[in-house]
Scaffold this motif. Structure first.
Motif, PDB file in Angstrom:
ATOM      1  N   SER A  38       0.817  -1.211   0.000  1.00 56.77           N
ATOM      2  CA  SER A  38       0.000   0.000   0.000  1.00 56.77           C
ATOM      3  C   SER A  38       0.849   1.260   0.000  1.00 56.77           C
ATOM      4  O   SER A  38       0.431   2.311  -0.489  1.00 56.77           O
ATOM      5  CB  SER A  38      -0.939  -0.004   1.221  1.00 56.77           C
ATOM      6  N   GLU A  39       2.084   1.156   0.513  1.00 57.09           N
ATOM      7  CA  GLU A  39       2.976   2.314   0.554  1.00 57.09           C
ATOM      8  C   GLU A  39       3.703   2.513  -0.775  1.00 57.09           C
ATOM      9  O   GLU A  39       3.876   3.643  -1.232  1.00 57.09           O
ATOM     10  CB  GLU A  39       4.002   2.133   1.676  1.00 57.09           C
ATOM     11  N   THR A  40       4.141   1.437  -1.396  1.00 51.54           N
ATOM     12  CA  THR A  40       4.940   1.553  -2.619  1.00 51.54           C
ATOM     13  C   THR A  40       4.087   1.581  -3.879  1.00 51.54           C
ATOM     14  O   THR A  40       4.487   2.189  -4.886  1.00 51.54           O
ATOM     15  CB  THR A  40       5.914   0.368  -2.718  1.00 51.54           C
ATOM     16  N   GLU A  41       2.920   0.913  -3.824  1.00 48.59           N
ATOM     17  CA  GLU A  41       2.014   0.818  -4.971  1.00 48.59           C
ATOM     18  C   GLU A  41       2.705   0.277  -6.207  1.00 48.59           C
ATOM     19  O   GLU A  41       2.459   0.713  -7.337  1.00 48.59           O
ATOM     20  CB  GLU A  41       1.369   2.181  -5.260  1.00 48.59           C
ATOM     21  N   ARG A  42       3.608  -0.696  -6.018  1.00 50.51           N
ATOM     22  CA  ARG A  42       4.308  -1.361  -7.127  1.00 50.51           C
ATOM     23  C   ARG A  42       4.755  -2.727  -6.623  1.00 50.51           C
ATOM     24  O   ARG A  42       4.777  -2.977  -5.417  1.00 50.51           O
ATOM     25  CB  ARG A  42       5.518  -0.530  -7.579  1.00 50.51           C
ATOM     26  N   PRO A  43       5.087  -3.635  -7.552  1.00 49.27           N
ATOM     27  CA  PRO A  43       5.593  -4.945  -7.126  1.00 49.27           C
ATOM     28  C   PRO A  43       6.799  -4.787  -6.212  1.00 49.27           C
ATOM     29  O   PRO A  43       7.654  -3.918  -6.413  1.00 49.27           O
ATOM     30  CB  PRO A  43       5.964  -5.623  -8.451  1.00 49.27           C
ATOM     31  N   MET A  44       6.907  -5.629  -5.199  1.00 51.19           N
ATOM     32  CA  MET A  44       7.958  -5.521  -4.191  1.00 51.19           C
ATOM     33  C   MET A  44       9.092  -6.500  -4.476  1.00 51.19           C
ATOM     34  O   MET A  44       8.858  -7.646  -4.866  1.00 51.19           O
ATOM     35  CB  MET A  44       7.364  -5.839  -2.805  1.00 51.19           C
ATOM     36  N   GLU A  45      10.313  -6.037  -4.267  1.00 55.43           N
ATOM     37  CA  GLU A  45      11.461  -6.917  -4.367  1.00 55.43           C
ATOM     38  C   GLU A  45      11.656  -7.646  -3.041  1.00 55.43           C
ATOM     39  O   GLU A  45      11.227  -7.196  -1.978  1.00 55.43           O
ATOM     40  CB  GLU A  45      12.704  -6.101  -4.706  1.00 55.43           C
ATOM     41  N   PHE A  46      12.350  -8.773  -3.126  1.00 56.99           N
ATOM     42  CA  PHE A  46      12.579  -9.564  -1.919  1.00 56.99           C
ATOM     43  C   PHE A  46      13.317  -8.747  -0.858  1.00 56.99           C
ATOM     44  O   PHE A  46      13.004  -8.843   0.333  1.00 56.99           O
ATOM     45  CB  PHE A  46      13.372 -10.824  -2.250  1.00 56.99           C
ATOM     46  N   SER A  47      14.302  -7.950  -1.277  1.00 57.41           N
ATOM     47  CA  SER A  47      15.091  -7.185  -0.310  1.00 57.41           C
ATOM     48  C   SER A  47      14.225  -6.223   0.468  1.00 57.41           C
ATOM     49  O   SER A  47      14.418  -6.020   1.680  1.00 57.41           O
ATOM     50  CB  SER A  47      16.214  -6.421  -1.030  1.00 57.41           C
ATOM     51  N   GLU A  48      13.237  -5.622  -0.205  1.00 59.05           N
ATOM     52  CA  GLU A  48      12.340  -4.703   0.490  1.00 59.05           C
ATOM     53  C   GLU A  48      11.506  -5.461   1.535  1.00 59.05           C
ATOM     54  O   GLU A  48      11.325  -4.988   2.667  1.00 59.05           O
ATOM     55  CB  GLU A  48      11.399  -4.029  -0.507  1.00 59.05           C
ATOM     56  N   ILE A  49      11.023  -6.593   1.127  1.00 52.85           N
ATOM     57  CA  ILE A  49      10.209  -7.390   2.050  1.00 52.85           C
ATOM     58  C   ILE A  49      11.042  -7.843   3.237  1.00 52.85           C
ATOM     59  O   ILE A  49      10.616  -7.749   4.395  1.00 52.85           O
ATOM     60  CB  ILE A  49       9.615  -8.612   1.308  1.00 52.85           C
ATOM     61  N   TYR A  50      12.267  -8.300   2.959  1.00 50.53           N
ATOM     62  CA  TYR A  50      13.126  -8.821   4.026  1.00 50.53           C
ATOM     63  C   TYR A  50      13.501  -7.723   5.020  1.00 50.53           C
ATOM     64  O   TYR A  50      13.485  -7.930   6.236  1.00 50.53           O
ATOM     65  CB  TYR A  50      14.374  -9.449   3.426  1.00 50.53           C
ATOM     66  N   ASP A  51      13.818  -6.550   4.500  1.00 48.71           N
ATOM     67  CA  ASP A  51      14.163  -5.428   5.380  1.00 48.71           C
ATOM     68  C   ASP A  51      12.986  -5.054   6.276  1.00 48.71           C
ATOM     69  O   ASP A  51      13.166  -4.754   7.477  1.00 48.71           O
ATOM     70  CB  ASP A  51      14.581  -4.204   4.544  1.00 48.71           C
ATOM     71  N   ALA A  52      11.782  -5.085   5.702  1.00 52.86           N
ATOM     72  CA  ALA A  52      10.594  -4.745   6.489  1.00 52.86           C
ATOM     73  C   ALA A  52      10.345  -5.788   7.587  1.00 52.86           C
ATOM     74  O   ALA A  52       9.953  -5.451   8.705  1.00 52.86           O
ATOM     75  CB  ALA A  52       9.372  -4.652   5.565  1.00 52.86           C
ATOM     76  N   ILE A  53      10.643  -7.033   7.256  1.00 54.89           N
ATOM     77  CA  ILE A  53      10.470  -8.107   8.245  1.00 54.89           C
ATOM     78  C   ILE A  53      11.470  -7.962   9.377  1.00 54.89           C
ATOM     79  O   ILE A  53      11.140  -8.139  10.557  1.00 54.89           O
ATOM     80  CB  ILE A  53      10.607  -9.492   7.579  1.00 54.89           C
ATOM     81  N   LEU A  54      12.715  -7.636   9.018  1.00 55.71           N
ATOM     82  CA  LEU A  54      13.764  -7.536  10.044  1.00 55.71           C
ATOM     83  C   LEU A  54      13.460  -6.456  11.076  1.00 55.71           C
ATOM     84  O   LEU A  54      13.930  -6.522  12.217  1.00 55.71           O
ATOM     85  CB  LEU A  54      15.117  -7.266   9.385  1.00 55.71           C
ATOM     86  N   ARG A  55      12.682  -5.477  10.663  1.00 55.19           N
ATOM     87  CA  ARG A  55      12.340  -4.424  11.617  1.00 55.19           C
ATOM     88  C   ARG A  55      11.404  -4.956  12.713  1.00 55.19           C
ATOM     89  O   ARG A  55      11.283  -4.355  13.768  1.00 55.19           O
ATOM     90  CB  ARG A  55      11.677  -3.245  10.877  1.00 55.19           C
ATOM     91  N   GLU A  56      10.759  -6.104  12.426  1.00 50.09           N
ATOM     92  CA  GLU A  56       9.878  -6.723  13.427  1.00 50.09           C
ATOM     93  C   GLU A  56      10.429  -8.041  13.949  1.00 50.09           C
ATOM     94  O   GLU A  56      10.235  -8.390  15.110  1.00 50.09           O
ATOM     95  CB  GLU A  56       8.482  -6.957  12.825  1.00 50.09           C
ATOM     96  N   GLU A  57      11.098  -8.810  13.056  1.00 54.63           N
ATOM     97  CA  GLU A  57      11.611 -10.134  13.415  1.00 54.63           C
ATOM     98  C   GLU A  57      13.107 -10.183  13.106  1.00 54.63           C
ATOM     99  O   GLU A  57      13.518 -10.541  12.007  1.00 54.63           O
ATOM    100  CB  GLU A  57      10.870 -11.219  12.619  1.00 54.63           C
ATOM    101  N   GLU A  58      13.931  -9.853  14.073  1.00 55.95           N
ATOM    102  CA  GLU A  58      15.377  -9.756  13.841  1.00 55.95           C
ATOM    103  C   GLU A  58      16.031 -11.104  13.568  1.00 55.95           C
ATOM    104  O   GLU A  58      17.093 -11.173  12.948  1.00 55.95           O
ATOM    105  CB  GLU A  58      16.048  -9.088  15.044  1.00 55.95           C
ATOM    106  N   GLU A  59      15.450 -12.184  14.036  1.00 54.20           N
ATOM    107  CA  GLU A  59      16.119 -13.478  13.960  1.00 54.20           C
ATOM    108  C   GLU A  59      15.779 -14.262  12.696  1.00 54.20           C
ATOM    109  O   GLU A  59      16.341 -15.337  12.481  1.00 54.20           O
ATOM    110  CB  GLU A  59      15.743 -14.320  15.187  1.00 54.20           C
TER     111      GLU A  59
END
Length: 343
Positions: A38-59
């Motif tokens: 909803s923020e990017t309004e475009r297909p997401m790359e894996f790196s973007e998804i992974y970085d967003a996850i790390l902000r909540e799940e560091e391990e």
């Protein structure tokens, strides 16, 4: 914003469980991807998804996230763009969610239907267990001695049918007498003809069958025909004619004597007494348990039987009229007989 309880319950029902760590992470990943989309309004790359996850799940490792993503794409909750893995992009929105949830729903419905079938099969197998017979078999196997329950309580038409089969009709042979009464019998109508054939088999082995009805049974007329089935009734009438021709001792009478026990008895040895028809409750009693009760029931039956009108002695034409006009034809015959006697 967190999912409310209603949404969580529906996701759980669809198979997206949130009760274990790995399952909750799947739903968490889907939530993060929806927010990021909803923020990017475009297909997401894996790196973007992974970085967003790390902000909540560091391990979480990349391998673990790839595995979660594959699960989401396999069911269609997430869609991919790009042929090569390292250039693949991901899309998660209302369209992909709808498609994926519909797929999960179809899968779960199939699984639930299989579970229902398995439960139905198990219920049927449970229904077919005769606990009295099983108890006898266990005692015989463990102790080497035969024991028969002196009394037992019976619930339901199907259980009664099984008890009558193994305790009475299957035991009957040459020289035995089975006495059976049907006071009204509404509870026995559906499948009643088919259940009666166990008495026919006993008669073919030489047991004398004395089947006694009350007029109230035939007064139900159309209900008897509807629930028993006209074809089944016609088939049994032909069976009666055959047994009479072959001198098979199967006799049916109608008694207008005061009501006796609603019963099925083998000689004077044991008797199944119908306590109530709706719901069906009965008890099987042996003479060892209550000799007075068994003797009294047999004496009352024989007294009514000796005064009863014989359906077996009707002409072939009269028996066939039962099929054409319905069971109430028997009442017409009784009425004409009364008129002849009074005249």
């Amino acid at each position: 914003m967190e999912l409310d309880q209603d949404m969580i319950e529906k996701l759980n029902l669809l198979g997206l469980k949130t009760s274990t760590e790995s399952e909750s992470r799947t739903v968490a990943l889907l939530r993060i991807m929806l927010q990021l989309q909803s923020e990017t309004e475009r297909p997401m790359e894996f790196s973007e998804i992974y970085d967003a996850i790390l902000r909540e799940e560091e391990e979480l490792s990349k391998t673990w996230v790839h595995r979660l993503l594959k699960g989401l794409t396999d069911v269609g909750l997430v869609r991919t763009e790009g042929e090569r893995t390292y250039r693949k992009r991901f899309i998660a929105d209302a369209t992909t969610l709808t498609r994926g949830l519909e797929k999960l729903k179809a899968q779960r419905r199939g699984e639930v239907q299989e579970q229902i079938q398995e439960l139905q099969d198990e219920t049927q197998r449970l229904q077919e267990i005769d606990c009295g017979l099983l108890a006898q078999q266990m005692v015989a196997t463990i102790t080497g001695r035969e024991q028969v329950p002196r009394a037992r309580f019976i619930q339901g038409v199907e259980e009664l049918d099984r008890v009558l089969r193994y305790a009475i009709t299957d035991d009957a042979g040459e020289g035995d007498i089975i006495r059976a009464t049907v006071m009204r019998g509404r509870a026995f109508l559906e499948g009643g003809i088919e259940r009666t054939y166990k008495f026919v088999r006993a008669a073919e082995r030489g047991a004398e069958i004395r089947y006694m009805f009350r007029p109230e049974f035939f007064a139900m007329g159309d209900e008897v025909t509807e629930k028993m089935g006209q074809e089944s009734i016609a088939g049994f009438i032909q069976e009666m004619i055959r047994m009479r021709t072959e001198d098979i001792p199967f006799f049916i009478r109608v008694s207008r004597q005061p009501r006796t026990y609603n019963q099925v008895a083998l000689n004077a040895d044991k008797i199944a007494l119908i306590i109530t028809e709706e719901p069906m409750n009965a008890t099987l009693v042996t003479k060892d348990f209550n000799p007075d009760l068994v003797r009294s029931a047999i004496e009352n039956f024989d007294s009514a039987w000796n005064r009863a009108f014989s359906i077996t002695d009707l002409s072939t034409e009269q028996l066939e009229m039962v099929v054409k006009k319905g069971p109430s034809f028997i009442l017409d015959v009784l009425s004409r007989l009364d008129n002849d006697r009074s005249g």
